[in-house]
Design an enzyme around this catalytic site. Structure first.
Site, mmCIF file in Angstrom:
data_model
loop_
_atom_site.group_PDB
_atom_site.id
_atom_site.type_symbol
_atom_site.label_atom_id
_atom_site.label_comp_id
_atom_site.label_asym_id
_atom_site.label_seq_id
_atom_site.Cartn_x
_atom_site.Cartn_y
_atom_site.Cartn_z
ATOM 1 N N TYR A 60 0.797 -1.214 -0.076
ATOM 2 C CA TYR A 60 0.002 0.066 0.005
ATOM 3 C C TYR A 60 0.811 1.245 0.059
ATOM 4 C CZ TYR A 60 -4.259 -2.709 0.010
ATOM 5 O OH TYR A 60 -5.156 -3.644 -0.293
ATOM 6 N N GLN A 95 -15.182 1.764 -7.189
ATOM 7 C CA GLN A 95 -14.565 0.655 -6.701
ATOM 8 C C GLN A 95 -13.248 1.202 -6.339
ATOM 9 O OE1 GLN A 95 -15.459 -3.199 -8.624
ATOM 10 N NE2 GLN A 95 -16.101 -1.775 -10.030
ATOM 11 N N ASN A 96 -12.676 2.421 -7.025
ATOM 12 C CA ASN A 96 -11.397 2.785 -6.853
ATOM 13 C C ASN A 96 -10.957 3.382 -5.505
ATOM 14 O OD1 ASN A 96 -11.255 2.032 -9.377
ATOM 15 N ND2 ASN A 96 -11.300 4.056 -10.200
ATOM 16 N N VAL A 97 -9.843 3.331 -5.114
ATOM 17 C CA VAL A 97 -9.252 3.861 -3.777
ATOM 18 C C VAL A 97 -8.263 5.124 -4.035
ATOM 19 C CG1 VAL A 97 -9.939 1.645 -2.676
ATOM 20 C CG2 VAL A 97 -7.359 2.241 -3.590
ATOM 21 N N HIS A 113 -14.840 0.452 -1.774
ATOM 22 C CA HIS A 113 -13.769 -0.113 -1.441
ATOM 23 C C HIS A 113 -12.737 0.715 -0.585
ATOM 24 C CE1 HIS A 113 -14.067 -3.222 -5.065
ATOM 25 N NE2 HIS A 113 -15.140 -3.284 -4.313
ATOM 26 N N GLY A 186 -14.950 1.128 -17.117
ATOM 27 C CA GLY A 186 -13.793 0.777 -16.584
ATOM 28 C C GLY A 186 -13.422 -0.387 -15.601
ATOM 29 N N ALA A 230 -11.913 5.040 -21.732
ATOM 30 C CA ALA A 230 -12.967 5.929 -21.055
ATOM 31 C C ALA A 230 -12.792 7.377 -21.507
ATOM 32 C CB ALA A 230 -12.849 5.681 -19.569
#
Ligand code: OAD
Length: 240
Positions: A60, A95-97, A113, A186, A230
């Protein structure tokens, strides 16, 4: 092609890693689902954190460092511009962080997420907090309140999504009914429950659109499929 949007239309957008690809953020599956030879599932899980928190923080930390200098692209901006036009008739579930939607100005947004720049304690119920720290050299941050290990505020494999977030998506889709336009952008359509939102949208009576670089796993469940980038397709589809 342009998505028909009138004064009754309610738009629910779901995004995945592909929306950030043109900003330079690597997607999960295009990278072969691997990081330094480890499957994502093996570094993004509670089990992995219990076994090797140093490895998980290294992963991370690299992702945090990788966001340095990364900015939203035309797709993020078009989504934010559509929200500015529709107000409460718009909802974004991502869903992107990576925080790029917020950076582009999106506000009516659910980060299904979690968020890469947020951490929380794995032991006590201290509130999640902003954390841009990059941990190197075998460091694992420790909670100043209880001494437990600090972890990324990310929903890992094997962990449930926040039920309130899913309820908000459900309610938006049901309330919109036949006025709903659902647009997935995406995302490979593999990871649930996000990959199942298209079915909810259909049940609600809405129309369903997909924008993706290739045909994802759940493509057959969409009414309209646009294959391409996109950043090129979304501004045209939204007319923003
Ligand atoms: P994936 O990496 O699985 O899929 C990204 C999709 O975007 C692929 O189908 C690509 O073809 C497509 N794509 C790539 N570049 C694109 C572009 N420029 N324009 C449009 N599409 C493009 O990412 P997600 O579907 O977001 O979960 O993955 C879902 C979840 O699985 C992630 O949130 C993550 C992951 O494991 C957690 O970390 C919990």
């Amino acid at each position: 092609m342009r998505i028909p949007i009138d004064q009754d239309t309610r738009v629910l957008v779901l995004t995945g890693a592909g929306v950030s690809a043109e900003s330079g953020v690597p997607t999960f599956r295009d990278a072969g689902g691997l990081w330094e030879g480890n499957r994502f599932e093996d570094v993004a899980s509670p089990h992995a954190f219990a076994r090797d928190p140093i490895l998980v923080w290294r992963f991370y930390s690299q992702r945090r460092a990788g966001l340095d200098g990364i900015v939203p692209n035309a797709a993020h901006r078009a989504i934010a511009a559509l929200e500015a036009r529709l107000g409460d008739r718009f909802l974004l579930a991502t869903q992107n962080v990576d925080g790029l939607h917020a950076a582009a100005g999106s506000q009516r947004m659910i980060e299904l997420h979690g968020n890469l720049m947020t951490s929380r304690c794995s032991s006590c119920d201290r509130a999640p907090f902003e954390d841009r720290q990059v941990y190197r050299d075998k460091q694992v941050p420790v909670c100043g309140t209880c001494g437990g290990l600090i972890r990324p505020h990310i929903v890992w494999f094997g962990e449930p999504l926040d039920g309130r977030d899913l309820d908000r998506v459900d309610t938006f889709a049901r309330d919109a009914g036949r006025h709903l336009v659902f647009v997935a952008i995406g995302t490979s359509g593999i990871v649930y429950p996000a990959a199942g939102i298209v079915d909810e949208a259909r049940r609600a009576g809405g129309s369903t659109w997909l924008v993706n670089a290739d045909r994802p796993a759940n493509a057959d469940r969409f009414d309209h499929v646009a294959i391409g980038k996109a950043g090129e397709l979304v501004p045209a589809l939204f007319g923003t």
